[in-house]
Design a protein around this motif. Structure first.
Motif, short mmCIF file in Angstrom:
data_model
loop_
_atom_site.label_atom_id
_atom_site.label_comp_id
_atom_site.label_asym_id
_atom_site.label_seq_id
_atom_site.Cartn_x
_atom_site.Cartn_y
_atom_site.Cartn_z
N LEU A 18 -7.66 -2.89 0.58
CA LEU A 18 -8.55 -2.17 -0.34
C LEU A 18 -9.97 -2.15 0.18
O LEU A 18 -10.42 -3.06 0.88
CB LEU A 18 -8.54 -2.84 -1.71
N GLY B 108 -6.06 0.98 -4.10
CA GLY B 108 -6.37 0.22 -5.30
C GLY B 108 -5.56 0.67 -6.50
O GLY B 108 -5.07 -0.14 -7.28
N ARG C 209 0.86 -1.18 0.00
CA ARG C 209 0.00 0.00 0.00
C ARG C 209 0.89 1.23 0.00
O ARG C 209 2.05 1.17 0.40
CB ARG C 209 -0.91 0.01 1.23
N GLY D 35 -12.27 -1.04 -4.54
CA GLY D 35 -10.92 -1.38 -4.96
C GLY D 35 -10.74 -2.88 -5.12
O GLY D 35 -10.06 -3.34 -6.04
#
Length: 264
Positions: free
Chosen positions: A201, A174, A113, A205
């Motif tokens: 997500l 995402g 992420r 996403g």
């Protein structure tokens, strides 16, 4: 460029992943999983079932956290050595020196992420995707027309065209994972290895990620997916179920039916 790679799926008769009495874990520790015996795909699908014979190309690793799924994925990547037995990926023994060339054909997409912009070099989506192409550029590191086209095609395929000039640090979770897939696609790999795609997500996403991986699966390039996501497991032809220090092969549909009322 299509979703496929320059190096297509292994030729007939060659397994994507094969293990013989494989034990995996970390050095100086007891094996996490012992005596894995796998040959995926075991055989070509036979004609006469309504479709032309074709190779299974999506393999899932499933089971509880800590059971060994990611450990096997890291062993496939050569980041860990087998503690015993044999592991072959795309027909090559992961312990052999020649596996270094095979590793260049693998695209690993970890669960990740954005970490924000603090203290990090800000790069655009296009620059980040271009990194996936560096292995194709040789010693000069200079992009030619084919390299640039591969990068742009990957960006468009992953739905990042309007974000190409945006800093990756400013993306949603995402969007960030789609950049990771586009970077992998730019390398035109022979095999994708996903570790928990869709982690971090939101619902929208996750749906976008599932659609993108479904498209890759339908392209025919082999995928190995570590996942707890029922929608992604449903894309798999076969799953390797990890539990209680062992791992066994199951049909993906049969596994999902068995787990219909239980957490995966």
């Amino acid at each position: 460029m299509s979703a496929g790679a320059a190096d297509k799926a292994p030729c007939d008769g060659q397994s994507i992943l094969s293990a013989k009495m494989l034990s995996i874990g970390y050095r100086r520790a007891q094996p996490v999983v012992r005596d894995i015996c796998v040959d995926f795909p075991a055989a070509l699908r036979k004609a006469g079932t309504g479709e032309k014979g074709q190779r299974d190309n999506v393999f899932g690793f499933v089971g509880p956290n800590g059971a060994g799924k990611t450990t096997l994925l890291k062993t496939c990547l050569g980041l860990l050595s087998p503690l015993g037995g044999e592991l072959r990926l795309l027909g090559v023994d992961t312990r052999k020196a020649c596996f270094a060339e095979t590793r260049k054909k693998l695209a690993y997409i970890p669960q990740n992420r954005p970490e924000g912009s603090s203290g990090q070099l800000r790069i655009s989506v296009r620059e980040a995707v271009s990194f996936g192409r560096l292995g194709k550029c040789g010693l000069t590191g200079r992009f030619n027309r084919a390299d640039r086209e591969a990068v742009e095609a990957a960006i468009l395929y992953c739905g990042l065209g309007t974000l190409a000039d945006k800093a990756v640090q400013d993306l949603s979770g995402g969007q960030f994972q789609r950049v990771a897939i586009a970077r992998a696609m730019a390398a035109e790999p022979a095999l994708y290895l996903f570790d928990e795609p869709g982690s971090y997500l939101d619902e929208e996403g996750q749906a976008a990620m599932q659609n993108l991986i479904r498209s890759l699966a339908e392209s025919g390039i082999p995928l190995i997916i570590v996942s707890h996501d029922r929608a992604l497991i449903a894309l798999c032809d076969t799953v390797l179920l990890f539990e209680k220090g062992t791992a066994r092969l199951l049909d993906a549909g049969a596994f999902l039916s068995k787990m219909a009322e239980r957490d995966i």
